[in-house]
Design an enzyme around this catalytic site. Structure first.
Site, PDB file in Angstrom:
ATOM      1  N   LYS A  74       0.845  -1.193   0.000  1.00 38.39           N
ATOM      2  CA  LYS A  74       0.000   0.000   0.000  1.00 38.39           C
ATOM      3  C   LYS A  74       0.884   1.248   0.000  1.00 38.39           C
ATOM      4  CE  LYS A  74      -3.870   2.030   2.636  1.00 38.39           C
ATOM      5  NZ  LYS A  74      -4.725   1.860   3.837  1.00 38.39           N
ATOM      6  N   SER A 149      -9.566   1.963   3.133  1.00 39.63           N
ATOM      7  CA  SER A 149      -8.732   2.709   2.201  1.00 39.63           C
ATOM      8  C   SER A 149      -7.742   1.845   1.423  1.00 39.63           C
ATOM      9  CB  SER A 149      -7.948   3.791   2.959  1.00 39.63           C
ATOM     10  OG  SER A 149      -7.079   3.202   3.918  1.00 39.63           O
ATOM     11  N   SER A 173      -9.718  -0.449   7.337  1.00 38.20           N
ATOM     12  CA  SER A 173      -9.185  -0.252   5.989  1.00 38.20           C
ATOM     13  C   SER A 173      -8.496  -1.455   5.372  1.00 38.20           C
ATOM     14  CB  SER A 173      -8.213   0.940   5.979  1.00 38.20           C
ATOM     15  OG  SER A 173      -8.912   2.147   6.090  1.00 38.20           O
TER      16      SER A 173
END
Length: 482
Positions: A74, A149, A173
Site C-alpha cells: 500500500k 482505504s 481499511s
C-alpha cells in the site's frame, strides 16, 4: 495464486521465480487499466529479487520462508528509493529515504515487491475514490468500489495481480476492502506489527496487516512482519508465535460470541445478515459453541472513531506545510500565505474535512465535549470487549453492513460513507486483532465478508477458526472475471 500453489510451481521446476514474477507483470500490464489497483510497479527491482531467489534454488541453499512470493505494498508505507505518495497531491513526488520495518522484514523473508497500490488519500476513506491517481475498481464488478482505504491492495489480490498485499487498518481499511473484494484481510493487535515507515493517520489506531487469498498466507505474512522494533515505541516486546502451527487444530468446543447489537442494527443489509448467519451455522456444525453476547456500546464506536481519528489526523498532518517536503504552492506573498495555499492545493476534500473536524474537536472550549468524551467512550467499548471475552474465545460479526456499492454513491454523502466502518472500528478502538474472511455472495454475485475478533495477541485463535471455516467453505472459492 496462493503461496502454496506458487511454491509447487517453483519446487517442481515448472517455472523459475523470475518467470512467475514476469507473468504477474504481464497480467498487470494487460488488465490493470480496468482496475487501477497499482500506483506504480517496480519491475526491475522485482526481477532482480527473483533472480537472487533462483540462484539460491540452483545452489540448493536454504530458502527464506517467503522466497519468491510476489507482494504489493500500500502506498502509504515507505519503500526506500520508490515513490510513497499516500495517493495525495501533497506527496505526489515524495521518494522515501528509508524502508519501513514491515516491508523490510518481508524482503528479508524472501518476498518480492511488485509495486505500490492505490488507496484513499492519506488512507482516509472507505472506497478508494479520493486518490489523486484515480478511482480503483472492484474486480467483481468494475462499476463498484473495492472498499477502502486499502482498496488497491485488496483489488490487486482479488484480480490476481499479486499473491498477497500489505495494507494499513485504522478503522477497517484492511477488513472492509477484503470483504468487498472477496479476499482475506487481517488487522493484528495494536503494536504486534511495527508502524515505523507507515505514514501516520491516527497513531493510536493505525496498524499494518496482510491481505491475501487464504488464511494460511495471512498467517505466514503476519509471522514475518511481527515483532519488537526499536524504531517504534508502541511496538510490543512479546514473543512471536508460529501462526501456522495451530491453523488446522479442531475448533470443537471453541466458544464463539455473536454480538447481538451488530445483527440488530437497522443498517445491516438482509442478504449480508443471512449469509453471515449461515456462516454461524457452519461454525456450529464444525463443533464450535455459539453464544449470544452483548456489547452495549459497540454501535457507539463509529461516532467515537470519527472524533478520535480526525483529531489525531489533524495533529499528524500539521507537518505538511510546504516548507520541508511535500507540495509547495507557487503562490503566496509570505510564509503563512504560502503554507495556507500549499495545504489547500495539496490536500483533497476528504482530508481537509477530517483535518477541520479534528481541529474543531481539539480546540479550546470543545475538547472536553468531544475529544475527551470520545476517549471515555473508547474505554467503555474496551470494557465491553473485556466482559465479552470472559464468556467466549472469539467474537463474530459481519465485516460490513453492505456489499460493495456503486462508484459515486456516497461521494456527496460522507456520513453514509462513514457507516461502512460501523462494524470494524470497535476492534481498532480496543486495539484487538480481527480478520475478515469470505462467507458467501449476495444475489448480484458480490462477496460478503464475515469478521472474527480476538482478544489481545490472540491472532493464533482467530486464524485457526478462520482457516477451519475456509477449508470447509468450498462453495465460496470463486474468483472474479473481468
Amino acid at each position: 495464486m496462493n503461496f502454496n500453489s506458487l511454491r509447487k510451481e517453483i519446487t517442481s521446476n515448472n517455472a523459475s521465480v523470475k518467470e512467475l514474477v514476469n507473468d504477474f507483470f504481464v497480467k498487470i500490464d494487460h488488465k490493470d487499466s480496468k482496475i487501477n489497483s497499482y500506483i506504480c510497479t517496480t519491475k526491475d527491482n522485482a526481477i532482480a529479487q527473483a533472480e537472487d531467489i533462483d540462484k539460491l534454488i540452483q545452489n540448493n541453499e536454504k530458502l527464506p520462508p517467503l522466497a519468491g512470493m510476489p507482494i504489493a505494498i500500500k502506498d502509504n508505507i515507505c519503500t526506500k528509493g520508490v515513490a510513497t505518495t499516500c495517493a495525495s497531491n501533497m506527496l505526489k513526488n515524495f521518494v522515501a529515504p528509508y524502508e519501513s520495518t514491515a516491508s523490510s522484514k518481508l524482503w528479508s523473508s524472501g518476498g518480492i515487491c511488485l509495486g505500490k497500490t492505490n488507496l484513499d488519500e492519506f488512507a482516509m476513506g472507505s472506497s478508494t475514490e479520493t486518490s489523486v491517481f484515480g478511482v480503483t475498481s472492484n474486480p467483481w464488478d468494475i462499476n463498484r468500489v473495492p472498499g477502502g482505504s486499502s482498496g488497491g491492495s485488496a483489488a490487486s489480490v482479488a484480480a490476481g495481480f499479486c499473491a498477497a498485499a500489505i495494507g494499513s487498518d485504522t478503522g477497517g481499511s484492511i477488513r472492509q476492502p477484503a470483504s468487498f473484494c472477496g479476499v482475506v484481510g487481517l488487522k493484528p493487535t495494536y503494536g504486534r506489527v511495527s508502524r515505523w515507515g507507515l505514514v501516520a493517520f491516527a497513531s493510536s489506531l493505525d496498524q499494518i496487516g496482510p491481505i491475501t487469498n487464504t488464511v494460511s498466507d495471512a498467517a505466514e505474512i503476519l509471522h514475518s512482519i511481527s515483532g519488537k522494533d526499536p524504531f517504534d515505541s508502541t511496538c510490543l516486546d512479546k514473543p512471536v508465535p508460529n501462526y501456522l502451527t495451530d491453523l488446522n487444530k479442531s475448533i470443537k468446543g471453541l466458544k464463539i460470541g455473536i454480538i447481538k447489537e451488530c445483527f440488530e442494527h437497522p443498517g445491516l443489509n438482509p442478504e449480508v445478515k443471512e449469509s453471515v448467519l449461515s456462516g454461524v451455522d457452519r461454525f456450529q456444525a464444525l463443533g464450535a459453541e455459539i453464544i449470544e453476547v452483548e456489547c452495549p456500546r459497540f454501535n457507539d464506536g463509529i461516532a467515537t472513531y470519527y472524533v478520535i481519528a480526525p483529531s489525531e489526523a489533524s495533529a499528524n498532518l500539521a507537518r505538511y506545510d510546504g516548507v520541508k517536503y511535500g507540495y509547495r504552492s507557487n503562490e503566496g506573498s509570505n510564509l503563512i500565505d504560502m503554507t495556507s495555499k500549499s495545504r489547500a492545493e495539496g490536500f483533497g476534500d476528504e482530508v481537509q474535512r477530517r483535518i477541520l473536524i479534528g481541529t474543531y474537536a481539539l480546540s479550546a472550549g470543545y475538547s472536553d465535549a468531544y475529544y475527551k468524551k470520545a476517549q471515555k467512550v473508547r474505554t467503555l467499548i474496551r470494557k465491553d470487549f473485556d466482559n465479552a471475552f470472559k464468556k467466549v474465545d472469539v467474537l463474530l460479526t459481519p465485516t460490513c453492513p453492505t456489499t460493495a456499492f456503486l462508484k459515486g454513491d456516497f461521494v456527496n454523502d460522507p456520513l453514509s460513507m462513514y457507516l461502512s466502518d460501523l462494524l470494524t472500528v470497535p476492534a481498532n478502538l480496543a486495539g484487538l486483532p480481527a480478520i475478515s474472511i469470505p462467507c458467501g455472495f449476495d444475489t448480484k454475485g458480490l462477496p460478503i465478508g464475515l469478521q472474527l475478533i480476538g482478544n489481545v495477541l490472540e491472532e493464533d485463535r482467530i486464524l485457526n477458526a478462520a482457516n477451519i471455516f475456509e477449508i470447509d467453505a468450498h462453495v465460496i472459492k470463486k474468483r472474479p472475471l473481468f
